[in-house]
Design a protein around this motif. Structure first.
Motif, short mmCIF file in Angstrom:
data_model
loop_
_atom_site.label_atom_id
_atom_site.label_comp_id
_atom_site.label_asym_id
_atom_site.label_seq_id
_atom_site.Cartn_x
_atom_site.Cartn_y
_atom_site.Cartn_z
N MET A 121 -7.14 -2.04 -3.81
CA MET A 121 -7.30 -0.39 -2.61
C MET A 121 -8.22 0.50 -4.43
O MET A 121 -8.32 0.87 -2.86
CB MET A 121 -5.70 0.53 -2.90
CG MET A 121 -4.53 -0.06 -2.31
SD MET A 121 -2.56 0.11 -2.59
CE MET A 121 -3.49 1.74 -1.65
N ASP A 122 -8.59 0.19 -4.85
CA ASP A 122 -9.38 0.94 -5.36
C ASP A 122 -10.65 0.33 -5.24
O ASP A 122 -11.47 0.94 -4.47
CB ASP A 122 -9.14 0.68 -7.31
CG ASP A 122 -10.09 1.20 -7.94
OD1 ASP A 122 -10.50 2.57 -7.60
OD2 ASP A 122 -11.36 1.06 -8.76
N ASP A 136 0.75 -1.34 0.07
CA ASP A 136 0.02 0.10 0.06
C ASP A 136 1.12 1.13 0.69
O ASP A 136 1.02 2.34 -0.87
CB ASP A 136 -0.96 0.24 1.56
CG ASP A 136 -1.89 -1.27 1.28
OD1 ASP A 136 -1.74 -1.67 0.20
OD2 ASP A 136 -2.51 -1.06 2.01
N GLU A 193 -11.87 -0.85 -2.11
CA GLU A 193 -11.42 -0.21 -0.45
C GLU A 193 -11.48 1.59 -0.73
O GLU A 193 -12.14 1.77 0.54
CB GLU A 193 -10.37 -0.66 0.00
CG GLU A 193 -10.32 -2.14 0.24
CD GLU A 193 -8.73 -2.66 0.58
OE1 GLU A 193 -7.46 -1.83 0.88
OE2 GLU A 193 -8.27 -3.65 1.40
N LYS A 212 -9.70 3.61 -1.14
CA LYS A 212 -8.60 4.00 -0.90
C LYS A 212 -7.50 5.23 -2.35
O LYS A 212 -7.10 6.09 -1.67
CB LYS A 212 -7.05 3.02 -0.48
CG LYS A 212 -7.61 2.62 1.02
CD LYS A 212 -6.62 1.64 1.56
CE LYS A 212 -6.89 0.94 2.84
NZ LYS A 212 -5.92 -0.42 3.31
N ILE A 213 -7.97 4.27 -3.07
CA ILE A 213 -7.13 5.11 -4.50
C ILE A 213 -8.18 5.28 -4.59
O ILE A 213 -9.38 4.84 -5.54
CB ILE A 213 -5.82 4.06 -5.28
CG1 ILE A 213 -6.29 3.19 -5.60
CG2 ILE A 213 -4.88 4.21 -3.84
CD1 ILE A 213 -5.36 2.24 -5.73
N VAL A 234 1.18 4.27 -2.36
CA VAL A 234 0.96 5.97 -1.72
C VAL A 234 2.13 6.79 -2.41
O VAL A 234 1.85 8.20 -2.55
CB VAL A 234 1.00 5.72 -0.19
CG1 VAL A 234 1.12 7.16 -0.08
CG2 VAL A 234 -0.75 5.36 -0.14
#
Length: 596
Positions: free
Chosen positions: A207-208, A183, A210, A212-213, A187
């Motif tokens: 991450m997408d 992760d 979730e 987050k990004i 970032v």
């Protein structure tokens, strides 16, 4: 330093607390499972504690506990046997298997997008707006971030792709950083702290999902597509087997079998599978591809792979070393024996002269000694003659080998000199690069024949099929004509051919392939070349066919002024062969020559 110290202290306390807790509840034996904590200690507990509870409930008499480990702590935990099982990435497994003899028992079925996967890869990415970075070679002079030097999916897979392209990340990048987690790598790229980065597949998609990004802000470099869409994630590298669970060498085999059986029977809906974000477990995969990558990159445990040691030299030339040492030992032993024998005879004669007072007694004893001495000398002489004959035979064999090597080297040097003279005579321009490339290709053809000879069990001959396969592969690598391909007919004959035929045949094959690659598709693009070899009685027929435009209507090989065609004609006559050129859906060349 303080952070590392407190981290080690925290892990030690957690292990002691879990052990005390387990003993406080019952007398079950505590079994520790070391987990590579790629996303942190707390996340490892949340993800894998249910699996430990699952095993404890399925296997009576044992209490399973999780021991999270960072990248540097895994090796120490296995070496010191502070854990009984280890669950780490594929490269860790290969290194631990070679160094400490661990054994894989199951492989994870990683759950992503509602489906289990037993393979994963690496994805190399940058910001979508970076128009200056569109392929991997554009990363030269750029900064790059990865998870950890020991992370297989988060670094080593990408490192292999860079290596194949001739890129050295440690020299060619302006900076190479390791963020610690997958992760954190994403970032850093999004924040502009690094120009590009790499993580394991499914990280960006996860991450997408979730939140987050924003995945659209990133683009994948060197993106690969798997046929039939069986792998839906962004991918820049080869696919490798997923993480295995392995038992340490000291762990009982019966316990390992019980753990394997319990995990293989885990239902995808079980809380342990849900928490572990997996579809369960499957039989252990083949990790040979991981082993190959570590060897190529010379990573643990192959840091010294390819170096030559004194032990390896002895293993390769042990026969000759033993022969020489044995010969010296025989000579020295024989010399010592004869010296001692002469000394004894001398003392015997002196003693006899002192003890015998009469001439008759002295003569009888001297006669007896003489007779015994003659017998001993004859016996020893016969033994020495036999050993001398053996040494003479060995010397003659060595001389024969030296003469043969001299003959082959002289012939090859003469061929190379002739090639250089013919190439110089045929040059119509000062294109030195073309001159050198052609000479390199032709000399390489000769060296390939010797390479095959030295790698085979026969010194005087080599395999015709291996010659076709290796020659086509090397020439295709040395000449750059787009995506042209060379295929060897799988039904081709495999015949042992003599070295005197193999070298000219290799040069002819080199010229034919080079001509097809250069002229077959001068206008339409890359071509496909098919090589076939057939045996008829005591002769072989080599057929080279391409799918190009064919020979010109006025083509005449005997009147051709090109060096390549002249060389083909000369070498064909040298091996008593016959060559035909004709068009049939492209250019077709047929070379017929005797086997010996």
């Amino acid at each position: 330093m303080k952070t590392t110290y407190f981290r080690k202290l925290t892990i030690t306390v957690l292990i002691l607390l879990s052990t005390i807790s387990a003993f406080g509840q019952n007398s079950d034996k505590v079994i520790r499972i070391g987990i590579l904590a790629k996303r942190g200690i707390q996340r490892s507990y949340e993800q894998w504690n249910p699996t430990a509870d699952y095993l404890s409930s399925r296997i009576s008499g044992y209490k399973f506990v999780i021991v999270p480990l960072n990248f540097d702590e895994v090796y120490r935990a296995v070496a010191e046997k502070t854990i009984d099982f280890v669950f780490a990435n594929s490269s860790y497994y290969v290194g631990l298997e070679k160094q400490w003899g661990i054994t894989r028992i199951v492989t994870l079925k990683n759950l992503r997008l509602g489906k289990g996967y037993t393979e994963f890869g690496g994805v190399i990415f940058t910001l979508a707006r970076r128009n200056d970075i569109t392929e991997l070679k554009d990363l030269n002079g750029k900064s790059f971030t990865a998870v950890d030097k020991n992370s297989f999916g988060g670094w080593q897979m990408a490192y292999r792709e860079f290596h194949d392209l001739g890129i050295d990340p440690f020299k060619d990048f302006s900076g190479l950083f390791f963020a610690g987690t997958h992760d954190a790598v994403v970032v850093q790229v999004l924040s502009g702290k690094a120009d590009a980065g790499t993580v394991r597949t499914d990280t960006i998609e996860r991450m997408d999902l979730e939140g987050k990004i924003d995945r659209s802000k990133l683009k994948v470099l060197a993106e690969k597509t798997i046929e039939n869409g069986i792998f839906p994630f962004s991918l820049s590298t080869r696919l490798y087997p997923e993480w295995p669970l392995a038992k340490l060498e000291h762990t009982e085999r019966i316990l390992a079998e019980k753990v394997s059986s319990a995990l293989l029977s885990m239902d995808p809906s079980d809380p342990a599978a849900v928490a572990g974000i997996c579809e369960g477990w499957t039989i252990p995969s083949n990790y040979g591809s991981v082993d190959d990558t570590l060897q190529i990159l010379k990573l643990f445990p192959y840091e010294d792979y390819g170096s030559v040691s004194i032990t390896q030299i002895f293993e390769q030339y042990s026969t000759w070393i033993i022969i020489i040492i044995s010969a010296l030992f025989i000579i020295i032993t024989a010399s010592i024996f004869i010296t001692k024998l002469n000394y004894k005879l001398k003392n015997a004669i002196i003693a006899s002269n002192k003890e015998l007072s009469g001439r008759e007694i002295a003569e009888k004893k001297l006669l007896a000694i003489k007779e015994n001495l003659e017998i001993l000398i004859e016996k020893r002489t016969a033994e020495l003659m036999d050993k001398n004959n053996q040494l003479q035979i060995s010397l003659e064999t060595n001389n024969t080998l030296i003469k043969e090597i001299h003959h082959r080297v002289k012939n090859n040097l003469q061929i190379i000199i002739s090639l250089i003279n013919m190439q110089q005579d045929s040059r119509q321009s000062n294109n030195d690069s073309s001159f050198c490339a052609n000479m390199e290709r032709r000399i390489t053809s000769i060296s390939l024949v010797h390479e095959l000879i030295f790698s085979s069990d026969y010194v005087e001959s080599l395999s015709s099929r291996k010659l076709l396969e290796l020659m086509s592969q090397r020439i295709c690598e040395m000449t750059y004509y787009g995506s042209s391909k060379i295929k060897v007919d799988p039904d081709s004959a495999d015949q042992q051919i003599k070295l005197d035929i193999a070298i000219p045949l290799g040069l002819i094959l080199s010229e034919l392939i080079a001509n097809s690659l250069q002229y077959a598709h001068q206008k339409t693009g890359p071509c496909i070349i098919i090589l076939s070899l057939f045996q008829h009685d005591n002769s072989l027929t080599l057929v080279l066919k391409d799918d190009g435009e064919g020979f010109p209507d006025n083509f005449n090989s005997e009147k051709s002024r090109g060096l390549g065609m002249q060389l083909i004609t000369i070498l064909t006559e040298q091996i008593n062969g016959k060559i035909n050129f004709y068009n049939k859906n492209g250019a077709t060349t047929e070379l017929i020559f005797p086997i010996s």
